[in-house]
Every structure is written in structure tokens, then in C-alpha cells.
Design an enzyme around this catalytic site. Structure first.
Site, PDB file in Angstrom:
ATOM      1  N   SER A  19       0.922  -1.167   0.100  1.00 37.89           N
ATOM      2  CA  SER A  19       0.124  -0.046   0.036  1.00 37.89           C
ATOM      3  C   SER A  19       0.799   1.454   0.015  1.00 37.89           C
ATOM      4  CB  SER A  19      -0.974   0.262   0.991  1.00 37.89           C
ATOM      5  OG  SER A  19      -1.141  -1.205   1.808  1.00 37.89           O
ATOM      6  N   PHE A  20       1.899   0.945   0.716  1.00 33.78           N
ATOM      7  CA  PHE A  20       2.876   2.336   0.577  1.00 33.78           C
ATOM      8  C   PHE A  20       4.219   2.222   0.169  1.00 33.78           C
ATOM      9  CE2 PHE A  20      -0.264   4.287   3.216  1.00 33.78           C
ATOM     10  CZ  PHE A  20      -0.854   3.383   3.909  1.00 33.78           C
ATOM     11  N   LYS A  38      13.220  -0.835  -2.160  1.00 36.25           N
ATOM     12  CA  LYS A  38      12.071  -0.260  -1.337  1.00 36.25           C
ATOM     13  C   LYS A  38      11.882   1.353  -1.587  1.00 36.25           C
ATOM     14  CE  LYS A  38       9.062  -1.568   2.053  1.00 36.25           C
ATOM     15  NZ  LYS A  38       9.028  -2.347   3.461  1.00 36.25           N
ATOM     16  N   TYR A  90      18.422  -8.491  -1.874  1.00 35.84           N
ATOM     17  CA  TYR A  90      17.729  -9.289  -2.901  1.00 35.84           C
ATOM     18  C   TYR A  90      17.489 -10.618  -2.694  1.00 35.84           C
ATOM     19  CZ  TYR A  90      16.484 -11.339  -7.434  1.00 35.84           C
ATOM     20  OH  TYR A  90      15.622 -11.928  -8.399  1.00 35.84           O
ATOM     21  N   ALA A  91      16.410 -11.006  -2.428  1.00 34.80           N
ATOM     22  CA  ALA A  91      16.322 -12.651  -2.229  1.00 34.80           C
ATOM     23  C   ALA A  91      15.582 -13.160  -3.576  1.00 34.80           C
ATOM     24  CB  ALA A  91      14.898 -12.770  -1.100  1.00 34.80           C
ATOM     25  N   GLU A  95       9.321 -15.496  -2.645  1.00 34.93           N
ATOM     26  CA  GLU A  95       8.367 -15.838  -1.574  1.00 34.93           C
ATOM     27  C   GLU A  95       7.916 -17.096  -1.261  1.00 34.93           C
ATOM     28  OE1 GLU A  95       5.953 -11.625  -2.490  1.00 34.93           O
ATOM     29  OE2 GLU A  95       4.942 -13.248  -2.202  1.00 34.93           O
ATOM     30  N   ASP A 134       3.307  -8.737  11.595  1.00 34.11           N
ATOM     31  CA  ASP A 134       2.848  -9.193  10.265  1.00 34.11           C
ATOM     32  C   ASP A 134       3.494 -10.336   9.703  1.00 34.11           C
ATOM     33  OD1 ASP A 134       1.796  -7.377   7.204  1.00 34.11           O
ATOM     34  OD2 ASP A 134       0.876  -8.894   8.358  1.00 34.11           O
TER      35      ASP A 134
HETATM   36  N1  LIG Z   1       7.636  -5.155   2.058  1.00 38.28           N
HETATM   37  C1  LIG Z   1       9.088  -5.335   1.947  1.00 38.28           C
HETATM   38  O1  LIG Z   1       9.732  -4.988   2.667  1.00 38.28           O
HETATM   39  N2  LIG Z   1       9.276  -6.240   0.905  1.00 38.28           N
HETATM   40  C2  LIG Z   1      10.645  -6.592   0.407  1.00 38.28           C
HETATM   41  C3  LIG Z   1      11.744  -6.317   0.925  1.00 38.28           C
HETATM   42  C4  LIG Z   1      12.943  -6.632   0.657  1.00 38.28           C
HETATM   43  C5  LIG Z   1      13.055  -7.731  -0.382  1.00 38.28           C
HETATM   44  C6  LIG Z   1      11.612  -8.029  -1.067  1.00 38.28           C
HETATM   45  C7  LIG Z   1      10.616  -7.578  -0.673  1.00 38.28           C
HETATM   46  C8  LIG Z   1      12.094  -8.835  -2.295  1.00 38.28           C
HETATM   47  C9  LIG Z   1      11.043  -9.498  -3.012  1.00 38.28           C
HETATM   48  C10 LIG Z   1      11.247 -10.420  -3.804  1.00 38.28           C
HETATM   49  C11 LIG Z   1      10.429 -11.007  -4.782  1.00 38.28           C
HETATM   50  C12 LIG Z   1      11.217 -11.887  -5.797  1.00 38.28           C
HETATM   51  C13 LIG Z   1      10.621 -12.495  -6.921  1.00 38.28           C
HETATM   52  C14 LIG Z   1       9.333 -12.177  -7.263  1.00 38.28           C
HETATM   53  C15 LIG Z   1       8.681 -12.751  -8.465  1.00 38.28           C
HETATM   54  C16 LIG Z   1       9.489 -14.112  -8.954  1.00 38.28           C
HETATM   55  C17 LIG Z   1      10.575 -14.407  -8.423  1.00 38.28           C
HETATM   56  C18 LIG Z   1      11.168 -15.610  -8.950  1.00 38.28           C
HETATM   57  O2  LIG Z   1      10.517 -16.495  -9.745  1.00 38.28           O
HETATM   58  N3  LIG Z   1      12.653 -15.487  -9.116  1.00 38.28           N
HETATM   59  C19 LIG Z   1      13.351 -16.608  -9.629  1.00 38.28           C
HETATM   60  C20 LIG Z   1      13.598 -17.896  -8.769  1.00 38.28           C
HETATM   61  N4  LIG Z   1      12.923 -18.911  -9.188  1.00 38.28           N
HETATM   62  C21 LIG Z   1      12.318 -19.511  -8.083  1.00 38.28           C
HETATM   63  C22 LIG Z   1      11.760 -21.062  -8.320  1.00 38.28           C
HETATM   64  C23 LIG Z   1      12.749 -21.776  -9.097  1.00 38.28           C
HETATM   65  C24 LIG Z   1      13.092 -21.004 -10.411  1.00 38.28           C
HETATM   66  C25 LIG Z   1      13.794 -19.512 -10.161  1.00 38.28           C
HETATM   67  C26 LIG Z   1      11.138 -13.619  -7.298  1.00 38.28           C
HETATM   68  C27 LIG Z   1      12.500 -11.883  -5.318  1.00 38.28           C
HETATM   69  N5  LIG Z   1      12.554 -11.118  -4.270  1.00 38.28           N
HETATM   70  C28 LIG Z   1      13.472  -9.107  -2.211  1.00 38.28           C
HETATM   71  O3  LIG Z   1      14.062  -9.823  -2.669  1.00 38.28           O
HETATM   72  N6  LIG Z   1      13.729  -8.250  -1.176  1.00 38.28           N
END
Ligand SMILES: NC(=O)Nc1ccc2c(c1)=C(Cc1cc(-c3cccc(C(=O)NCCN4CCCCC4)c3)c[nH]1)C(=O)N=2
Length: 300
Positions: A19-20, A38, A90-91, A95, A134
Site C-alpha cells: 500500500s505504501f 523499496k 535481494y532474495a 516468496e 505481520d
Molecule cells: N515489504 C518489503 O519490505 N518487501 C521486500 C523487502 C525486501 C525484499 C523483497 C521484498 C524482495 C521480494 C522478492 C520477490 C522476488 C521474486 C518475485 C517474483 C518471482 C521471483 C522468481 O521467480 N525468482 C526466480 C527464482 N525462481 C524460483 C523458483 C525456481 C526457479 C527460479 C522472485 C524476489 N525477491 C526481495 O528480494 N527483497
């Protein structure tokens, strides 16, 4: 260190939207390293009176630093005339929610392993006097080695440390010194605890309730408290109205039953002298060494 700005990064795809805030994949043009940035719109934050939440998230991420591997890290912050920027980890593997939806549900080996990583993460977070408030599968991410990274501290609470009474629980709505309602906060409907709904109060045990919901969802593929409206979901939570599908792993069921307890202090771990010994010792984790979980099992 040199001050940074948006021009230090090449912005890519949107990783998430709230939302923000909007979270972008971005690459540092000097190092080629990837980050999640972000971005928050100042005018929107001010208009919606959310400045306190933004400042709290920055403070929580500062407190967490980089000493626990189970949380996203805040590397830099900067701003321009319209936006605030948080440069975060970066994750790469996205999710937990997407993985659960993709597999339908986790094997008990995967559910067990990731429940254990979440217990270790909550031990650290609560040990720092921080309640997430949350916790949900959208806020549990996977790094490139498929370890969890907990994110989104916009709803977090930093417990007072002036005396032990405040350590256990703190009424979010009423300041001890006066009767004005300070904040009316509720997390995400399906994961919010009964005490947050009925008394607007939260404590580390509120995160233990959310952990119970997440374990249930990893094992069954669905959330324990579901409904066609938030009101109906809240009713089910307050009445502890949920069921275990046939075939639900009995050890996981026993742990979930001990976490989804209305009275927060009766939840497993809530009164541990050394949190969370009683959860670590649960039979679900009997074959795991919580001090060395080893590599994660393949999600399948
Ligand atoms: N509200 C928050 O603070 N949100 C945040 C904060 C930090 C942050 C954050 C959110 C992240 C969100 C995120 C989303 C994704 C993502 C979204 C959509 C698709 C994928 C994705 O498919 N990635 C490829 C990895 N696949 C995974 C499954 C097997 C094949 C390869 C990753 C990666 N990281 C992130 O990486 N770091």
C-alpha cells in the site's frame, strides 16, 4: 562512505507492491551487485500519516543489522524530492507463499526445516525486543541458497526496555500514561492473533500465533483461518474455528495446536526462560539439530 542516490542503480522489474511502497530489483552500476530497493512516495506517506511506520522499519532494520542470516539487510537509505529509498537484500528465490502455491503444499521434511529456521529467526528478533506483527508467507523470502529471509518490518513494534513488565506485552492502543488511542493496528487478517483483534495488544507471542498459521499452511497448502470477508475470518480466529485436513502430519498438528492457543501466555515458548527451548524440543524437530540445520531440503 559516499552518499548514494537513485542514479547509482539501474532499476529493473517490480518484485513486490504494498500500500505504501514498491520494491524493485536494481543493480548497482558500480559493482553490478543486485539489490531490492523499496521505494516510498513521501507525499503518500505523509497524507496517510504513516511516517511513524517508515521510521520504525528503518530503526528495526538498523537494530537487526547483519548479524542474523534470517533477515533482509538494509544497506543504504537515501531520498530525493519525491521518494524515500531503502536498499535491501535481494532474495533471489522469492516468496514462501509462491513456493507453497507452486507445490500445493510442502513435504513434512521441508515444512519441518523451514519452521525450524523461522523459530531461530524469531528467537533472534524477540531477543532484540522486536515483534514483527505481520509475519506471513509473503514476508518470508528465499535467498539464492534457499534459506529464509524475513522482511517487511513496517508493522513491527520495538518493545520498551524500561522495565521487564513492558518486555512481555504492551498494549498498542493505549499509552500507559494516558487513555488516548495511540495506534489502531492490525496485521494481515488471516494471520492476526486473537489478542491483537480483541485487545489491540501484541507481544512476541503474537508472532508465535502467526508461526502456527504458517506451519499449518506449509503442511496443508491452505491457511487455517479462511473466509469470504475479514469480519468472518476474525470471527473464526476469535472462536478458534479451524480444522486439520485428513493426513495432516501428526507431529506438525501437535505443534500447531500448541501455538494456535487463544491465551498468548499459554502458547508453546511464550514463557520459556530461554526462548524458544520448548519449541526447539518439540517432537517435530526431533531429527533436526537446531544449532546446525545443515542445507535445506529441495522444495518439491
Ligand atoms: N515489504 C518489503 O519490505 N518487501 C521486500 C523487502 C525486501 C525484499 C523483497 C521484498 C524482495 C521480494 C522478492 C520477490 C522476488 C521474486 C518475485 C517474483 C518471482 C521471483 C522468481 O521467480 N525468482 C526466480 C527464482 N525462481 C524460483 C523458483 C525456481 C526457479 C527460479 C522472485 C524476489 N525477491 C526481495 O528480494 N527483497
Amino acid at each position: 562512505a559516499r552518499r548514494r542516490s537513485a542514479s547509482d542503480y539501474r532499476f529493473g522489474k517490480v518484485l513486490g507492491e504494498g500500500s505504501f511502497s514498491t520494491v524493485y530489483l536494481a543493480k548497482d552500476i558500480h559493482t553490478n551487485k543486485e539489490y531490492a530497493i523499496k521505494v516510498l512516495e513521501k507525499a503518500h506517506i505523509i497524507r496517510e500519516k504513516k511516517s511513524e511506520y517508515v521510521m520504525r522499519e528503518k530503526e528495526v532494520l538498523r537494530i537487526l543489522g547483519s548479524s542474523c542470516p534470517y533477515f533482509v539487510r538494509l544497506y543504504w537509505t537515501f531520498q530525493d524530492s519525491e521518494h524515500l529509498y531503502f536498499v535491501l537484500t535481494y532474495a533471489k528465490n522469492g516468496e514462501l507463499l509462491k513456493q507453497i502455491d507452486k507445490c500445493g503444499c510442502f513435504t513434512i521434511e521441508c515444512a519441518r526445516y523451514y519452521a525450524a529456521e523461522m523459530v531461530l529467526a524469531l528467537e533472534y528478533l524477540h531477543g532484540k525486543g522486536i515483534v514483527h506483527r505481520d509475519l506471513k508467507p509473503e514476508n518470508v523470502l528465499f535467498d539464492e541458497n534457499w534459506h529464509i529471509l524475513i522482511t517487511d518490518f513496517g508493522s513491527a513494534k520495538i518493545l520498551k526496555t524500561d522495565n521487564t513488565e513492558n518486555q512481555k506485552c504492551d498494549n498498542d492502543a493505549l499509552d500507559k500514561g494516558d487513555k488516548r488511542r495511540r495506534t489502531s493496528f492490525v496485521g494481515t487478517a488471516q494471520f492476526v492473533s486473537p489478542e491483537m483483534l480483541s485487545e489491540s495488544s501484541s507481544s512476541p507471542a503474537s508472532d508465535l500465533w502467526a508461526l502456527g498459521c504458517i506451519i499449518y499452511q506449509m503442511v496443508s497448502g491452505v491457511m487455517p483461518f479462511r473466509g469470504r470477508s475479514e469480519f468472518l475470518i476474525f470471527q473464526k480466529i476469535l472462536n478458534l474455528e479451524y480444522e486439520y485436513p485428513d493426513g495432516f502430519d501428526p507431529q506438525a498438528k501437535d505443534l500447531v495446536q500448541k501455538l494456535l492457543v487463544k491465551n498468548p501466555i499459554e502458547r508453546l515458548g511464550a514463557t520459556d526462560e530461554a526462548p524458544y527451548t520448548s519449541i526447539r524440543q518439540h517432537e517435530l524437530f526431533r531429527d533436526l539439530n537446531c544449532d546446525d540445520l545443515g542445507p535445506p531440503p529441495r522444495i518439491s
